[in-house]
Scaffold this active site. Sequence first.
Site, PDB file in Angstrom:
ATOM      1  N   CYS A  95       3.653  -5.188   4.847  1.00 24.43           N
ATOM      2  CA  CYS A  95       4.133  -5.430   5.734  1.00 24.43           C
ATOM      3  C   CYS A  95       5.914  -6.477   5.305  1.00 24.43           C
ATOM      4  O   CYS A  95       6.577  -6.088   4.664  1.00 24.43           O
ATOM      5  CB  CYS A  95       4.079  -6.150   7.884  1.00 24.43           C
ATOM      6  SG  CYS A  95       5.186  -5.532   8.789  1.00 24.43           S
ATOM      7  N   HIS A 195      -1.622  -4.179   8.562  1.00 25.50           N
ATOM      8  CA  HIS A 195      -2.548  -6.286   9.167  1.00 25.50           C
ATOM      9  C   HIS A 195      -3.141  -6.441   8.352  1.00 25.50           C
ATOM     10  O   HIS A 195      -4.260  -6.069   8.869  1.00 25.50           O
ATOM     11  CB  HIS A 195      -1.443  -6.837  10.318  1.00 25.50           C
ATOM     12  CG  HIS A 195       0.368  -7.414   9.898  1.00 25.50           C
ATOM     13  ND1 HIS A 195       0.793  -8.252   9.338  1.00 25.50           N
ATOM     14  CD2 HIS A 195       1.090  -6.341  10.679  1.00 25.50           C
ATOM     15  CE1 HIS A 195       2.093  -8.136   9.785  1.00 25.50           C
ATOM     16  NE2 HIS A 195       2.442  -7.393  10.261  1.00 25.50           N
TER      17      HIS A 195
HETATM   18  N1  GLN Z   1      10.150  -8.662  10.901  1.00 27.87           N
HETATM   19  C1  GLN Z   1       9.255  -6.965  10.145  1.00 27.87           C
HETATM   20  C2  GLN Z   1       9.395  -5.316  10.865  1.00 27.87           C
HETATM   21  O1  GLN Z   1       9.850  -6.000  12.112  1.00 27.87           O
HETATM   22  C3  GLN Z   1       7.964  -6.926   9.572  1.00 27.87           C
HETATM   23  C4  GLN Z   1       7.346  -7.620  10.946  1.00 27.87           C
HETATM   24  C5  GLN Z   1       5.443  -7.980  10.345  1.00 27.87           C
HETATM   25  O2  GLN Z   1       5.390  -7.950   9.057  1.00 27.87           O
HETATM   26  N2  GLN Z   1       4.632  -7.137  10.977  1.00 27.87           N
HETATM   27  O3  GLN Z   1       9.807  -4.619  10.305  1.00 27.87           O
END
Ligand code: GLN
Length: 251
Positions: A95, A195
């Site tokens: 992510c 994740h």
């Molecule tokens: N901040 C980034 C987004 O919202 C990544 C979020 C995350 O790592 N879950 O796209």
Amino acid sequence: MEKLIIGHFYPDLLNLYGDRGNVLALLRRATLRGIEVEVKRISIGDDVSNGDIDIGFIGGGQDSEQNIMADDMKNVKGEVIKQMIEDGVVFLTVCGGYQMLGQYYEEHGGNRIECLGALPHYTKGEKERFINDCIYEIELNGQKIKVAGFENHSGRTFLGEGEKPFMRVIRGHGNNGQDGTEGAVYKNTYGTYSHGSLLPKNPAITDMLLELALKRKYGEDYVLSELSTEVEDLARKQVLDYIEGGIRAAQ
Ligand code: GLN
């Protein structure tokens, strides 16, 4: 005895939804095979050189945390990380960490984070977040495998020339909700929006990454020994049953 060194980048800043579980899964499936593993935490202010690690891991984070580590990643560790990626060091990035390997991340509010530029993708934030339990498909050793995942991101990532999608979306949004792609692969570097429990629930991917790193270190002839996936398969089946059929495991 074989040894692998895992470099966990920015563990204090990028660790959403237990992304560290991926490091634990690598460690567990390696040590059960008698392979020694050392995990190095590499954050802002820590030195790292090409040759120090066999596997790099970068987790996900909120936009605010990405803003904090962006300068260190681009201007301090940037050249070393790029060299590692070009030299075929194995990387798994999740992510925010995956976004940060690309060209830029333009937040929904307009703030633009200049990213490392090691991979050609770029990311644009939208108001609507993609939050889902997901199912992806990956082809490993000629076999199509269903992967259980979870996504939560506002960023839409678009792949560039020279990188390929890591997986195909069966359920969820993946990179951008438009083209059915999930994550990216460039050399031995993998990026994904999935994740936390990606590796704990999908041991075929854990083993693929371990084997890549061991072959790179000990030669192409290196064969990863067999190891049961029974426990991880049960965990994945439980999640897939829940996502596909709405069936919750007995409490
Ligand atoms: N901040 C980034 C987004 O919202 C990544 C979020 C995350 O790592 N879950 O796209």
